[in-house]
Design a protein around this motif. Structure first.
Motif, PDB file in Angstrom:
ATOM      1  N   ASN A 155       2.320   2.152 -15.216  1.00 40.92           N
ATOM      2  CA  ASN A 155       2.025   3.250 -14.291  1.00 40.92           C
ATOM      3  C   ASN A 155       0.529   3.537 -14.255  1.00 40.92           C
ATOM      4  N   ASP A 156      -0.110   3.522 -15.420  1.00 41.16           N
ATOM      5  CA  ASP A 156      -1.550   3.773 -15.494  1.00 41.16           C
ATOM      6  C   ASP A 156      -2.332   2.696 -14.750  1.00 41.16           C
ATOM      7  N   ALA A 157      -1.922   1.445 -14.906  1.00 36.21           N
ATOM      8  CA  ALA A 157      -2.595   0.344 -14.196  1.00 36.21           C
ATOM      9  C   ALA A 157      -2.407   0.500 -12.690  1.00 36.21           C
ATOM     10  N   LEU A 158      -1.223   0.892 -12.280  1.00 35.95           N
ATOM     11  CA  LEU A 158      -0.957   1.082 -10.852  1.00 35.95           C
ATOM     12  C   LEU A 158      -1.801   2.219 -10.292  1.00 35.95           C
ATOM     13  N   ALA A 159      -2.022   3.251 -11.082  1.00 33.26           N
ATOM     14  CA  ALA A 159      -2.819   4.400 -10.618  1.00 33.26           C
ATOM     15  C   ALA A 159      -4.273   4.019 -10.359  1.00 33.26           C
ATOM     16  N   ARG A 160      -4.728   2.923 -10.951  1.00 35.53           N
ATOM     17  CA  ARG A 160      -6.118   2.502 -10.776  1.00 35.53           C
ATOM     18  C   ARG A 160      -6.344   1.648  -9.531  1.00 35.53           C
ATOM     19  N   VAL A 161      -5.268   1.311  -8.821  1.00 37.56           N
ATOM     20  CA  VAL A 161      -5.427   0.513  -7.604  1.00 37.56           C
ATOM     21  C   VAL A 161      -4.947   1.304  -6.403  1.00 37.56           C
ATOM     22  N   GLU A 192       0.834  -1.212   0.000  1.00 36.43           N
ATOM     23  CA  GLU A 192       0.000   0.000   0.000  1.00 36.43           C
ATOM     24  C   GLU A 192       0.869   1.263   0.000  1.00 36.43           C
ATOM     25  N   GLN A 193       1.921   1.276   0.792  1.00 32.73           N
ATOM     26  CA  GLN A 193       2.815   2.431   0.853  1.00 32.73           C
ATOM     27  C   GLN A 193       3.657   2.549  -0.426  1.00 32.73           C
ATOM     28  N   GLY A 194       4.115   1.430  -0.941  1.00 33.16           N
ATOM     29  CA  GLY A 194       4.889   1.446  -2.182  1.00 33.16           C
ATOM     30  C   GLY A 194       4.068   1.955  -3.348  1.00 33.16           C
ATOM     31  N   ILE A 195       2.827   1.481  -3.440  1.00 33.22           N
ATOM     32  CA  ILE A 195       1.923   1.929  -4.508  1.00 33.22           C
ATOM     33  C   ILE A 195       1.687   3.431  -4.390  1.00 33.22           C
ATOM     34  N   ALA A 196       1.410   3.900  -3.188  1.00 30.59           N
ATOM     35  CA  ALA A 196       1.157   5.326  -2.975  1.00 30.59           C
ATOM     36  C   ALA A 196       2.391   6.156  -3.350  1.00 30.59           C
ATOM     37  N   ILE A 198       5.127   9.661  -7.389  1.00 30.79           N
ATOM     38  CA  ILE A 198       6.236   9.945  -8.315  1.00 30.79           C
ATOM     39  C   ILE A 198       5.708  10.081  -9.733  1.00 30.79           C
ATOM     40  N   ASN A 199       4.821   9.175 -10.137  1.00 34.07           N
ATOM     41  CA  ASN A 199       4.310   9.186 -11.507  1.00 34.07           C
ATOM     42  C   ASN A 199       3.503  10.442 -11.816  1.00 34.07           C
ATOM     43  N   VAL A 200       2.823  10.982 -10.830  1.00 35.37           N
ATOM     44  CA  VAL A 200       2.087  12.242 -11.030  1.00 35.37           C
ATOM     45  C   VAL A 200       3.064  13.414 -11.061  1.00 35.37           C
ATOM     46  N   THR A 201       4.033  13.389 -10.170  1.00 34.39           N
ATOM     47  CA  THR A 201       4.990  14.489 -10.036  1.00 34.39           C
ATOM     48  C   THR A 201       5.917  14.588 -11.240  1.00 34.39           C
ATOM     49  N   ILE A 202       6.371  13.456 -11.756  1.00 32.99           N
ATOM     50  CA  ILE A 202       7.415  13.480 -12.790  1.00 32.99           C
ATOM     51  C   ILE A 202       6.952  14.149 -14.083  1.00 32.99           C
ATOM     52  N   VAL A 203       5.654  14.015 -14.411  1.00 33.40           N
ATOM     53  CA  VAL A 203       5.187  14.609 -15.674  1.00 33.40           C
ATOM     54  C   VAL A 203       5.095  16.129 -15.600  1.00 33.40           C
ATOM     55  N   TRP A 263       1.190  -5.033  -7.490  1.00 30.20           N
ATOM     56  CA  TRP A 263       2.421  -4.406  -7.034  1.00 30.20           C
ATOM     57  C   TRP A 263       3.626  -5.340  -7.221  1.00 30.20           C
ATOM     58  N   ALA A 264       3.455  -6.601  -6.884  1.00 33.69           N
ATOM     59  CA  ALA A 264       4.558  -7.564  -7.054  1.00 33.69           C
ATOM     60  C   ALA A 264       4.953  -7.685  -8.523  1.00 33.69           C
ATOM     61  N   THR A 265       3.973  -7.767  -9.394  1.00 32.31           N
ATOM     62  CA  THR A 265       4.237  -7.853 -10.828  1.00 32.31           C
ATOM     63  C   THR A 265       4.843  -6.551 -11.340  1.00 32.31           C
ATOM     64  N   TYR A 266       4.293  -5.448 -10.882  1.00 36.21           N
ATOM     65  CA  TYR A 266       4.777  -4.126 -11.281  1.00 36.21           C
ATOM     66  C   TYR A 266       6.251  -3.960 -10.930  1.00 36.21           C
ATOM     67  N   LEU A 267       6.616  -4.283  -9.706  1.00 40.22           N
ATOM     68  CA  LEU A 267       8.008  -4.131  -9.276  1.00 40.22           C
ATOM     69  C   LEU A 267       8.952  -4.894 -10.201  1.00 40.22           C
ATOM     70  N   ARG A 268       8.596  -6.124 -10.533  1.00 48.05           N
ATOM     71  CA  ARG A 268       9.455  -6.951 -11.382  1.00 48.05           C
ATOM     72  C   ARG A 268       9.503  -6.421 -12.814  1.00 48.05           C
ATOM     73  N   ASP A 269       8.336  -6.241 -13.415  1.00 48.36           N
ATOM     74  CA  ASP A 269       8.276  -5.868 -14.834  1.00 48.36           C
ATOM     75  C   ASP A 269       8.715  -4.428 -15.080  1.00 48.36           C
ATOM     76  N   TRP A 270       8.266  -3.504 -14.260  1.00 45.67           N
ATOM     77  CA  TRP A 270       8.630  -2.099 -14.443  1.00 45.67           C
ATOM     78  C   TRP A 270      10.134  -1.932 -14.291  1.00 45.67           C
ATOM     79  N   THR A 271      10.697  -2.592 -13.287  1.00 47.29           N
ATOM     80  CA  THR A 271      12.134  -2.477 -13.054  1.00 47.29           C
ATOM     81  C   THR A 271      12.920  -3.090 -14.206  1.00 47.29           C
ATOM     82  N   TRP A 272      12.454  -4.213 -14.742  1.00 46.14           N
ATOM     83  CA  TRP A 272      13.150  -4.817 -15.885  1.00 46.14           C
ATOM     84  C   TRP A 272      13.191  -3.844 -17.053  1.00 46.14           C
ATOM     85  N   TRP A 273      12.052  -3.244 -17.394  1.00 44.53           N
ATOM     86  CA  TRP A 273      12.025  -2.274 -18.491  1.00 44.53           C
ATOM     87  C   TRP A 273      12.830  -1.032 -18.154  1.00 44.53           C
TER      88      TRP A 273
END
Length: 160
Positions: free
Chosen positions: A111-117, A40-44, A49-54, A128-138
């Motif tokens: 990032n968009d999918a994460l914003a919906r949860v 929950e904290q990681g997602i938040a 970050i995703n809102v701020t960076i743009v 979140w577990a999938t996001y951490l792995r896949d997002w970091t790989w890319w």
């Protein structure tokens, strides 16, 4: 024309190098730190970050560097100079395809999918577990590509 070429290569080398550094930080410690806190904290944190960076200076670096890469690729093709043009095209391709486009095609949709949860629902935790792995790989791909682009532009400057 030579002055324009040199200025573009310098700016693209600096831009892609700075972008590589930002991506490197995420790959080497930011995402690892996020993986150590509750989902929950990681997602938040990541959503913030995703809102701020743009709306940050990062975008004034990331997008103009892509535009410079297009200019460099066009200059390389208009006035083909063998190895120099090959380095220019390589640097532009690394940045445009493996850094810029991969961001749009892979990282932004995640990032968009994460914003919906939100919260700590089983769905959010699994995402979140999938996001951490896949997002970091890319992100590793983007890091390496941006660094290779910077190296190609620096090498091109040595020839130009």
């Amino acid at each position: 024309m030579q002055i324009l070429l040199v200025l573009c290569l310098v700016a693209a080398a600096i831009g892609s190098g700075l972008v590589a550094g930002i991506f490197f930080a995420f790959s080497t410690f930011v995402m690892t730190a996020f993986s150590r806190i509750p989902a929950e904290q990681g997602i938040a944190a990541m959503n913030s970050i995703n809102v701020t960076i743009v709306r940050s200076p990062f975008m004034a670096l990331f997008v103009p560097t892509a535009i410079l890469c297009i200019v460099i690729a066009v200059l390389a093709m208009i006035d083909w100079r063998g190895g120099l043009s090959s380095l220019m095209l390589s640097g532009a391709a690394f940045y445009l395809v493996a850094s810029f486009l991969s961001t749009i095609v892979f990282n932004v949709p995640m990032n968009d999918a994460l914003a919906r949860v939100s919260g700590n629902s089983p769905e959010a935790t699994a995402l979140w577990a999938t996001y951490l792995r896949d997002w970091t790989w890319w992100n590793h791909v983007r890091t390496i590509a941006s660094l290779l682009a910077s190296v190609a532009f620096i090498r091109a400057l040595m020839i130009a």
